[in-house]
Design a protein around this motif. Sequence first.
Motif, PDB file in Angstrom:
ATOM      1  N   CYS A 144      50.453  55.299  40.812  1.00  0.00           N
ATOM      2  CA  CYS A 144      51.588  54.416  41.123  1.00  0.00           C
ATOM      3  C   CYS A 144      52.720  54.623  40.122  1.00  0.00           C
ATOM      4  O   CYS A 144      52.492  54.539  38.912  1.00  0.00           O
ATOM      5  N   ALA A 145      53.921  54.843  40.636  1.00  0.00           N
ATOM      6  CA  ALA A 145      55.086  54.940  39.754  1.00  0.00           C
ATOM      7  C   ALA A 145      55.203  53.656  38.953  1.00  0.00           C
ATOM      8  O   ALA A 145      55.131  52.558  39.502  1.00  0.00           O
ATOM      9  N   GLY A 146      55.325  53.770  37.641  1.00  0.00           N
ATOM     10  CA  GLY A 146      55.440  52.594  36.796  1.00  0.00           C
ATOM     11  C   GLY A 146      54.115  51.981  36.384  1.00  0.00           C
ATOM     12  O   GLY A 146      54.080  50.976  35.691  1.00  0.00           O
ATOM     13  N   SER A 147      53.003  52.555  36.814  1.00  0.00           N
ATOM     14  CA  SER A 147      51.661  52.162  36.347  1.00  0.00           C
ATOM     15  C   SER A 147      51.236  50.736  36.678  1.00  0.00           C
ATOM     16  O   SER A 147      50.466  50.137  35.929  1.00  0.00           O
ATOM     17  N   ALA A 148      51.735  50.172  37.774  1.00  0.00           N
ATOM     18  CA  ALA A 148      51.323  48.810  38.129  1.00  0.00           C
ATOM     19  C   ALA A 148      51.297  48.654  39.639  1.00  0.00           C
ATOM     20  O   ALA A 148      52.196  49.117  40.328  1.00  0.00           O
ATOM     21  N   LYS A 149      50.263  47.975  40.127  1.00  0.00           N
ATOM     22  CA  LYS A 149      50.136  47.674  41.551  1.00  0.00           C
ATOM     23  C   LYS A 149      50.478  46.203  41.752  1.00  0.00           C
ATOM     24  O   LYS A 149      49.655  45.327  41.505  1.00  0.00           O
ATOM     25  N   VAL A 150      51.683  45.935  42.203  1.00  0.00           N
ATOM     26  CA  VAL A 150      52.113  44.556  42.403  1.00  0.00           C
ATOM     27  C   VAL A 150      51.299  43.871  43.497  1.00  0.00           C
ATOM     28  O   VAL A 150      51.142  42.658  43.490  1.00  0.00           O
ATOM     29  N   GLU A 151      50.759  44.636  44.427  1.00  0.00           N
ATOM     30  CA  GLU A 151      49.958  44.067  45.510  1.00  0.00           C
ATOM     31  C   GLU A 151      48.546  43.737  45.063  1.00  0.00           C
ATOM     32  O   GLU A 151      47.735  43.260  45.847  1.00  0.00           O
ATOM     33  N   SER A 152      48.248  43.963  43.807  1.00  0.00           N
ATOM     34  CA  SER A 152      46.923  43.713  43.262  1.00  0.00           C
ATOM     35  C   SER A 152      47.077  42.948  41.944  1.00  0.00           C
ATOM     36  O   SER A 152      47.991  42.141  41.793  1.00  0.00           O
ATOM     37  N   LEU A 153      46.234  43.222  40.972  1.00  0.00           N
ATOM     38  CA  LEU A 153      46.260  42.510  39.695  1.00  0.00           C
ATOM     39  C   LEU A 153      47.546  42.763  38.905  1.00  0.00           C
ATOM     40  O   LEU A 153      47.909  41.983  38.031  1.00  0.00           O
ATOM     41  N   GLY A 154      48.269  43.824  39.227  1.00  0.00           N
ATOM     42  CA  GLY A 154      49.519  44.135  38.540  1.00  0.00           C
ATOM     43  C   GLY A 154      50.539  43.011  38.597  1.00  0.00           C
ATOM     44  O   GLY A 154      51.430  42.927  37.756  1.00  0.00           O
ATOM     45  N   ILE A 155      50.407  42.127  39.564  1.00  0.00           N
ATOM     46  CA  ILE A 155      51.321  40.981  39.660  1.00  0.00           C
ATOM     47  C   ILE A 155      51.252  40.132  38.395  1.00  0.00           C
ATOM     48  O   ILE A 155      52.240  39.503  37.996  1.00  0.00           O
ATOM     49  N   ALA A 156      50.117  40.142  37.692  1.00  0.00           N
ATOM     50  CA  ALA A 156      49.949  39.347  36.469  1.00  0.00           C
ATOM     51  C   ALA A 156      50.745  39.917  35.290  1.00  0.00           C
ATOM     52  O   ALA A 156      50.900  39.246  34.277  1.00  0.00           O
ATOM     53  N   LEU A 157      51.285  41.118  35.437  1.00  0.00           N
ATOM     54  CA  LEU A 157      52.089  41.741  34.385  1.00  0.00           C
ATOM     55  C   LEU A 157      53.555  41.299  34.447  1.00  0.00           C
ATOM     56  O   LEU A 157      54.307  41.552  33.515  1.00  0.00           O
ATOM     57  N   LEU A 158      53.935  40.642  35.524  1.00  0.00           N
ATOM     58  CA  LEU A 158      55.350  40.445  35.826  1.00  0.00           C
ATOM     59  C   LEU A 158      55.841  39.029  35.565  1.00  0.00           C
ATOM     60  O   LEU A 158      55.099  38.062  35.703  1.00  0.00           O
TER      61      LEU A 158
END
Length: 191
Positions: free
Chosen positions: A145-159
Amino acid sequence: MPPLILASTSRYRQELLTRLRLPFEAVAPEVDETPLAGEVPAALAERLALAKARAVASLHPHAVVIGSDQVADLDGEPLGKPGSHEAARAQLQRMSGREVVFQTAVAVVAPGLAAIERAEVRVRLRPLSDREIETYLLADQPYDCAGSAKVESLGIALLDAVVSDDPTALIGLPLIRTCQLLRRAGLEPLA
């Protein structure tokens, strides 16, 4: 109805396109994705989206072909797919507490049509500790994933925030703009 082809092997783009309930085939576009010297992220995304659609359309001249590309933009520098745990950690450390702009372009090539649209998504990451980054990477493994985060998954917790007028653009295929382009090619998702 002419055949619809997605010029991509990305499972994320394929999952998004299925939302439109149009039958389609996915074909690998075989395009060199190396940025040109001095190429800014928005131009890179647009060039690659159109190149992917044209490459597949050259093999399927009667089809409607969708090409898409996404480039994460950190202060004008393109961030690609990390490919490894170490590269993803370095990307997230650089992005921590900062705004990243995701440039997502979609192109449609069909008989008599070659059109492109771009969606911009502004993402603000919260300040992240090394422990949080490591925990996230081990859980989601977003190395493709570009930017190393999956917003549709656990990556939302980074934002802290996501701002866009085409929300699926962050996942890799801006469906609002895709629908607009498909209508121009004579395909109506609601027909």
